[in-house]
Design a protein around this motif. Structure first.
Motif, PDB file in Angstrom:
ATOM      1  N   ALA A 259      -0.640  10.105   5.833  1.00 51.31           N
ATOM      2  CA  ALA A 259      -0.359   9.285   7.018  1.00 51.31           C
ATOM      3  C   ALA A 259      -0.367  10.138   8.287  1.00 51.31           C
ATOM      4  O   ALA A 259      -0.208  11.356   8.233  1.00 51.31           O
ATOM      5  N   ASP A 260      -0.545   9.459   9.429  1.00 50.46           N
ATOM      6  CA  ASP A 260      -0.507  10.135  10.733  1.00 50.46           C
ATOM      7  C   ASP A 260       0.802  10.900  10.908  1.00 50.46           C
ATOM      8  O   ASP A 260       1.878  10.413  10.528  1.00 50.46           O
TER       9      ASP A 260
ATOM     10  N   ASP B 215       2.622  -5.926   8.240  1.00 56.56           N
ATOM     11  CA  ASP B 215       2.210  -4.716   7.540  1.00 56.56           C
ATOM     12  C   ASP B 215       2.782  -3.442   8.149  1.00 56.56           C
ATOM     13  O   ASP B 215       2.423  -2.342   7.735  1.00 56.56           O
TER      14      ASP B 215
ATOM     15  N   TYR C 288       1.454   8.609  -0.114  1.00 57.87           N
ATOM     16  CA  TYR C 288       1.078   7.882   1.097  1.00 57.87           C
ATOM     17  C   TYR C 288       1.382   8.717   2.333  1.00 57.87           C
ATOM     18  O   TYR C 288       0.549   8.889   3.219  1.00 57.87           O
TER      19      TYR C 288
ATOM     20  N   PRO D 224      -1.167  -0.524   5.533  1.00 54.67           N
ATOM     21  CA  PRO D 224      -2.437  -0.411   4.826  1.00 54.67           C
ATOM     22  C   PRO D 224      -3.259   0.829   5.195  1.00 54.67           C
ATOM     23  O   PRO D 224      -4.036   1.315   4.386  1.00 54.67           O
ATOM     24  N   THR D 225      -3.057   1.365   6.403  1.00 56.80           N
ATOM     25  CA  THR D 225      -3.923   2.462   6.857  1.00 56.80           C
ATOM     26  C   THR D 225      -3.202   3.793   7.021  1.00 56.80           C
ATOM     27  O   THR D 225      -3.854   4.854   7.009  1.00 56.80           O
TER      28      THR D 225
ATOM     29  N   LYS E  13      -1.925   4.680   9.767  1.00 58.33           N
ATOM     30  CA  LYS E  13      -2.104   5.020  11.180  1.00 58.33           C
ATOM     31  C   LYS E  13      -0.868   4.607  11.986  1.00 58.33           C
ATOM     32  O   LYS E  13      -0.210   3.632  11.668  1.00 58.33           O
TER      33      LYS E  13
ATOM     34  N   LYS F 120       1.608   3.044  14.620  1.00 54.76           N
ATOM     35  CA  LYS F 120       1.730   1.850  15.448  1.00 54.76           C
ATOM     36  C   LYS F 120       2.551   2.280  16.650  1.00 54.76           C
ATOM     37  O   LYS F 120       3.752   2.541  16.530  1.00 54.76           O
TER      38      LYS F 120
ATOM     39  N   TYR G  92       1.152   1.575  10.359  1.00 59.65           N
ATOM     40  CA  TYR G  92       0.509   0.415   9.740  1.00 59.65           C
ATOM     41  C   TYR G  92       0.395   0.718   8.252  1.00 59.65           C
ATOM     42  O   TYR G  92      -0.286   1.663   7.858  1.00 59.65           O
TER      43      TYR G  92
ATOM     44  N   THR H 212       0.823  -1.208   0.000  1.00 58.70           N
ATOM     45  CA  THR H 212       0.000   0.000   0.000  1.00 58.70           C
ATOM     46  C   THR H 212       0.859   1.260   0.000  1.00 58.70           C
ATOM     47  O   THR H 212       0.608   2.201  -0.752  1.00 58.70           O
ATOM     48  N   SER H 213       1.868   1.278   0.848  1.00 56.82           N
ATOM     49  CA  SER H 213       2.702   2.470   1.020  1.00 56.82           C
ATOM     50  C   SER H 213       3.901   2.509   0.080  1.00 56.82           C
ATOM     51  O   SER H 213       4.400   3.577  -0.236  1.00 56.82           O
TER      52      SER H 213
END
Length: 155
Positions: free
Chosen positions: A132-133, A90, A128, A146-147, A149, A151, A144, A70-71
């Motif tokens: 991202a956060d 992930d 990406y 895929p999201t 967010k 970790k 993470y 994803t990223s």
């Protein structure tokens, strides 16, 4: 490159990769999702350029073939057996991805990957990261994939 520098490089490689019968046994997860093993003997490098090519290709492979899909970024860890005891397959690492981006640029420069492919991967990473956060403008150590967010290190 003198013999002591080459010895240090092989010492470092032997720590990272398992040694077997005087060879370095390197397992690579290819984009075809099969495991390949390549036995490399220290005397198989005919000159400094061959050794440098090898080190740069192996480093690029971690980022290119081993990237989180994803990223497009470097995973925190890769288990070649696909067994992740902490369910962390992930998780991407910001610091490792920085090294990976340097590897991508080297791969483009050395002709290991096509410039168009390399730029596409870099654009994927930048897009990406833009979503991202972040905390006070900084990305966390882990995300993470895929999201995007964070970790956290702990609770």
């Amino acid at each position: 490159m003198n013999k002591s520098v080459i010895s240090i490089i092989f010492l470092l490689l032997s720590i990272v990769f398992p040694a077997k019968a005087g060879n370095f046994l390197i397992s690579v997860r290819s984009h075809l999702t099969k495991n390949e093993s390549v036995a490399i003997r220290p005397d198989s490098f005919s000159n400094d350029s061959t050794l440098l090519d090898y080190i740069q290709k192996v480093s690029l492979n971690y980022m290119w073939d081993g990237a989180e899909p994803t990223s497009g970024m470097a995973r925190e860890r890769i288990h070649l057996d696909d067994i992740y005891p902490d369910n962390d397959q992930d998780v991407v690492t910001i610091g490792g991805s920085g090294f990976g981006i340097a590897g991508l640029l080297t791969g483009i420069n050395r002709g290991f990957i096509d410039k168009k492919q390399g730029l596409k991967r870099l654009e994927k990473i930048v897009n990406y990261l833009s979503k991202a956060d972040r905390f006070h403008g900084m990305w966390p150590h882990w995300l993470y994939g895929p999201t995007g967010k964070v970790k956290p290190f702990g609770e």
